[in-house]
Scaffold this motif. Sequence first.
Motif, PDB file in Angstrom:
ATOM      1  N   THR A 149       0.871  -1.009  -0.131  1.00  0.00           N
ATOM      2  CA  THR A 149      -0.112  -0.072   0.266  1.00  0.00           C
ATOM      3  C   THR A 149       0.774   1.181  -0.039  1.00  0.00           C
ATOM      4  O   THR A 149       0.347   2.269  -0.443  1.00  0.00           O
ATOM      5  N   HIS A 150       2.034   1.156   0.487  1.00  0.00           N
ATOM      6  CA  HIS A 150       3.167   2.127   0.444  1.00  0.00           C
ATOM      7  C   HIS A 150       4.534   1.785   0.085  1.00  0.00           C
ATOM      8  O   HIS A 150       4.752   0.498   0.514  1.00  0.00           O
ATOM      9  N   THR A 151       5.251   2.565  -0.036  1.00  0.00           N
ATOM     10  CA  THR A 151       6.779   2.133  -0.085  1.00  0.00           C
ATOM     11  C   THR A 151       7.516   1.911   1.169  1.00  0.00           C
ATOM     12  O   THR A 151       8.783   1.609   1.073  1.00  0.00           O
ATOM     13  N   SER A 152       6.734   2.359   2.317  1.00  0.00           N
ATOM     14  CA  SER A 152       7.523   2.333   3.560  1.00  0.00           C
ATOM     15  C   SER A 152       7.937   0.828   4.141  1.00  0.00           C
ATOM     16  O   SER A 152       8.950   0.995   4.590  1.00  0.00           O
ATOM     17  N   PRO A 153       7.326  -0.177   3.664  1.00  0.00           N
ATOM     18  CA  PRO A 153       8.325  -1.256   4.021  1.00  0.00           C
ATOM     19  C   PRO A 153       9.689  -1.460   3.547  1.00  0.00           C
ATOM     20  O   PRO A 153      10.491  -2.125   4.217  1.00  0.00           O
ATOM     21  N   PHE A 171      -0.359   0.184  -4.177  1.00  0.00           N
ATOM     22  CA  PHE A 171      -1.677  -0.093  -4.692  1.00  0.00           C
ATOM     23  C   PHE A 171      -2.590  -0.088  -3.524  1.00  0.00           C
ATOM     24  O   PHE A 171      -2.433  -0.047  -2.267  1.00  0.00           O
ATOM     25  N   ARG A 172      -3.934   0.456  -3.942  1.00  0.00           N
ATOM     26  CA  ARG A 172      -4.933   0.840  -2.639  1.00  0.00           C
ATOM     27  C   ARG A 172      -6.282   0.693  -3.259  1.00  0.00           C
ATOM     28  O   ARG A 172      -6.534   0.761  -4.358  1.00  0.00           O
ATOM     29  N   ARG A 173      -7.213   0.279  -1.842  1.00  0.00           N
ATOM     30  CA  ARG A 173      -8.606   0.310  -2.448  1.00  0.00           C
ATOM     31  C   ARG A 173      -9.087   1.607  -2.421  1.00  0.00           C
ATOM     32  O   ARG A 173      -9.955   1.874  -1.711  1.00  0.00           O
ATOM     33  N   ASP A 174      -8.717   2.505  -3.250  1.00  0.00           N
ATOM     34  CA  ASP A 174      -8.952   3.952  -3.369  1.00  0.00           C
ATOM     35  C   ASP A 174     -10.042   4.132  -4.551  1.00  0.00           C
ATOM     36  O   ASP A 174      -9.821   3.569  -5.601  1.00  0.00           O
ATOM     37  N   THR A 175     -10.901   4.873  -4.125  1.00  0.00           N
ATOM     38  CA  THR A 175     -11.819   5.169  -5.436  1.00  0.00           C
ATOM     39  C   THR A 175     -11.141   6.225  -6.337  1.00  0.00           C
ATOM     40  O   THR A 175     -10.559   7.153  -5.928  1.00  0.00           O
ATOM     41  N   HIS A 202       2.320   5.862  -7.592  1.00  0.00           N
ATOM     42  CA  HIS A 202       3.787   5.674  -7.432  1.00  0.00           C
ATOM     43  C   HIS A 202       3.973   6.484  -6.078  1.00  0.00           C
ATOM     44  O   HIS A 202       3.489   7.322  -5.795  1.00  0.00           O
ATOM     45  N   GLN A 203       5.026   6.062  -5.478  1.00  0.00           N
ATOM     46  CA  GLN A 203       5.529   6.813  -4.173  1.00  0.00           C
ATOM     47  C   GLN A 203       7.049   6.582  -4.375  1.00  0.00           C
ATOM     48  O   GLN A 203       7.753   5.730  -4.935  1.00  0.00           O
ATOM     49  N   ILE A 204       7.602   7.472  -3.742  1.00  0.00           N
ATOM     50  CA  ILE A 204       9.135   7.526  -3.665  1.00  0.00           C
ATOM     51  C   ILE A 204       9.371   7.578  -1.861  1.00  0.00           C
ATOM     52  O   ILE A 204       8.929   8.696  -1.504  1.00  0.00           O
ATOM     53  N   ILE A 264      -2.547  21.011  -2.533  1.00  0.00           N
ATOM     54  CA  ILE A 264      -2.543  19.927  -2.917  1.00  0.00           C
ATOM     55  C   ILE A 264      -1.412  18.918  -2.101  1.00  0.00           C
ATOM     56  O   ILE A 264      -0.269  19.508  -2.102  1.00  0.00           O
ATOM     57  N   GLU A 265      -1.908  17.683  -1.494  1.00  0.00           N
ATOM     58  CA  GLU A 265      -1.039  16.955  -0.751  1.00  0.00           C
ATOM     59  C   GLU A 265       0.023  16.166  -1.730  1.00  0.00           C
ATOM     60  O   GLU A 265      -0.440  15.681  -2.415  1.00  0.00           O
ATOM     61  N   ILE A 266       1.189  16.344  -1.472  1.00  0.00           N
ATOM     62  CA  ILE A 266       2.236  15.489  -2.006  1.00  0.00           C
ATOM     63  C   ILE A 266       3.054  14.544  -1.438  1.00  0.00           C
ATOM     64  O   ILE A 266       3.516  13.711  -2.090  1.00  0.00           O
TER      65      ILE A 266
HETATM   66  C1  FA5 Z   1       1.886   7.149   3.080  1.00  0.00           C
HETATM   67  O1  FA5 Z   1       1.534   6.279   2.105  1.00  0.00           O
HETATM   68  C2  FA5 Z   1       3.231   6.821   4.028  1.00  0.00           C
HETATM   69  N1  FA5 Z   1       3.876   5.849   3.837  1.00  0.00           N
HETATM   70  C3  FA5 Z   1       4.048   8.046   3.663  1.00  0.00           C
HETATM   71  C4  FA5 Z   1       5.132   8.194   4.611  1.00  0.00           C
HETATM   72  C5  FA5 Z   1       6.165   7.830   4.325  1.00  0.00           C
HETATM   73  C6  FA5 Z   1       4.851   9.166   5.864  1.00  0.00           C
HETATM   74  C7  FA5 Z   1       7.492   7.708   5.509  1.00  0.00           C
HETATM   75  C8  FA5 Z   1       5.913   9.241   6.734  1.00  0.00           C
HETATM   76  C9  FA5 Z   1       7.190   8.575   6.526  1.00  0.00           C
HETATM   77  P1  FA5 Z   1       0.007   8.933   2.185  1.00  0.00           P
HETATM   78  O2  FA5 Z   1      -1.235   7.683   2.482  1.00  0.00           O
HETATM   79  O3  FA5 Z   1      -0.406   9.993   2.795  1.00  0.00           O
HETATM   80  O4  FA5 Z   1       1.237   8.349   3.292  1.00  0.00           O
HETATM   81  O5  FA5 Z   1       0.569   8.774   1.142  1.00  0.00           O
HETATM   82  C10 FA5 Z   1       1.766   9.516   0.388  1.00  0.00           C
HETATM   83  C11 FA5 Z   1       1.484  10.187  -0.918  1.00  0.00           C
HETATM   84  O6  FA5 Z   1       1.155   9.240  -1.648  1.00  0.00           O
HETATM   85  C12 FA5 Z   1       0.525  11.493  -0.582  1.00  0.00           C
HETATM   86  O7  FA5 Z   1       1.121  12.619  -0.123  1.00  0.00           O
HETATM   87  C13 FA5 Z   1       0.158  11.317  -2.049  1.00  0.00           C
HETATM   88  O8  FA5 Z   1       0.897  12.206  -2.979  1.00  0.00           O
HETATM   89  C14 FA5 Z   1       0.220   9.976  -2.498  1.00  0.00           C
HETATM   90  N2  FA5 Z   1      -0.941   9.527  -2.619  1.00  0.00           N
HETATM   91  C15 FA5 Z   1      -1.813   8.547  -1.666  1.00  0.00           C
HETATM   92  N3  FA5 Z   1      -2.737   8.178  -2.170  1.00  0.00           N
HETATM   93  C16 FA5 Z   1      -2.899   8.316  -3.547  1.00  0.00           C
HETATM   94  C17 FA5 Z   1      -3.826   7.900  -4.573  1.00  0.00           C
HETATM   95  N4  FA5 Z   1      -4.762   7.122  -4.175  1.00  0.00           N
HETATM   96  N5  FA5 Z   1      -3.644   8.256  -5.751  1.00  0.00           N
HETATM   97  C18 FA5 Z   1      -2.055   8.929  -5.946  1.00  0.00           C
HETATM   98  N6  FA5 Z   1      -1.487   9.416  -5.043  1.00  0.00           N
HETATM   99  C19 FA5 Z   1      -1.670   8.933  -3.906  1.00  0.00           C
END
Ligand code: FA5
Length: 350
Positions: free
Chosen positions: A171-175, A200-204, A214-216, A285-287
Amino acid sequence: MSLKDKLETLQQTALEQIAAAENLKVLDQIRVETLGKKGPITEVLRGMKDLSPEERPQVGAFANEIRDKISQGIEEKKVVLEEAALEATLEEEAIDVTLPGKQVPQGTRHVLTQIMEEIEDIFVGMGYQVVEGNEVESDHYNFERMNLPKDHPARDMQDTFYISEETLIRTHTSPVQARVMEKHDFAKGALRMISPGKVFRRDTDDATHSHQFHQIEGLVVDKNITMADLKGTLEVLMQKMFGADRKIRLRPSYFPFTEPSVEVDVSCFKCGGTGCNVCKHTGWIEILGAGMVHPAVLEMSGIDPEVYSGFAFGLGPDRVAMLRYGVNDIRNFYQNDLRFLSQFKGESQC
Ligand code: FA5
């Protein structure tokens, strides 16, 4: 008609035919007909046995002379005709090098790949290593090692697709944080890494959310790392990506794996901050999400939180690309419409 006259007429006729020959085939026919075994010269030579011994050498010499002249005439004409044939072929097969060539379509890297490579370059320049994580991840690394035990309510924010009870698509790159921390040898220096990849997430799906994006991930752990290091690093990143005029704000937030935690927003590209449908009328916009690595997360990875501290962040490059290029719907990146994608040529063609 004497034999001599006969031979002269023959020579005359043959030379006229040779002069008139239009191609090599006709010329060869003339050769066979005139000089061949069944030809008139051979016939004349055969008739020599009826001549007197005095006449024979003279007629013989004359016949040979005529045969040589005709042969020579044929050879000369052959050269002329061969040259003409070559000229004709060259003309027929001529290539017009000035015609426009066929265009070979040239692809470009996907705009999201371009953005991620640009961000990688910024961090590599600051001494970070780039690490690849697993898209299929275990519940243990995706949640538990991130301080999200099985019954933790914050799991609800990140529901995903499960392959089995214990295996999911991340669901995130944190692992990747946990995987890198447990292996790191601090005797060799500080830990500084980024890890880009798909999540990947169960987001609408809507204008700013996609079920796959993607995440970095970024992580720094060493002695004496503070929130000021995090802020300074993010400021460098944001200025490089968006320029000095775009506003940024840090908002207190909550993540189970960081304490304290912040959310970083950038002023909306569409309305400039006054509020519109893209930024859901907030102007921002949250990034990315970020914070100081939670002591429990360090401990679970075998790092003493009394000695070491660290910061971490998770950035959404899809949102960065939207802000950078004024794209008002994230789904454009995933629909493979070349009319959209080919606008982003980038610097490097593949
Ligand atoms: C996280 O996923 C945390 N793992 C981030 C983190 C890492 C926090 C390390 C602290 C330390 P969040 O769910 O807020 O957090 O997602 C991080 C970023 O991913 C968001 O700011 C946004 O830019 C992006 N994001 C989240 N959900 C979506 C989505 N459904 N579609 C596109 N981008 C998204």
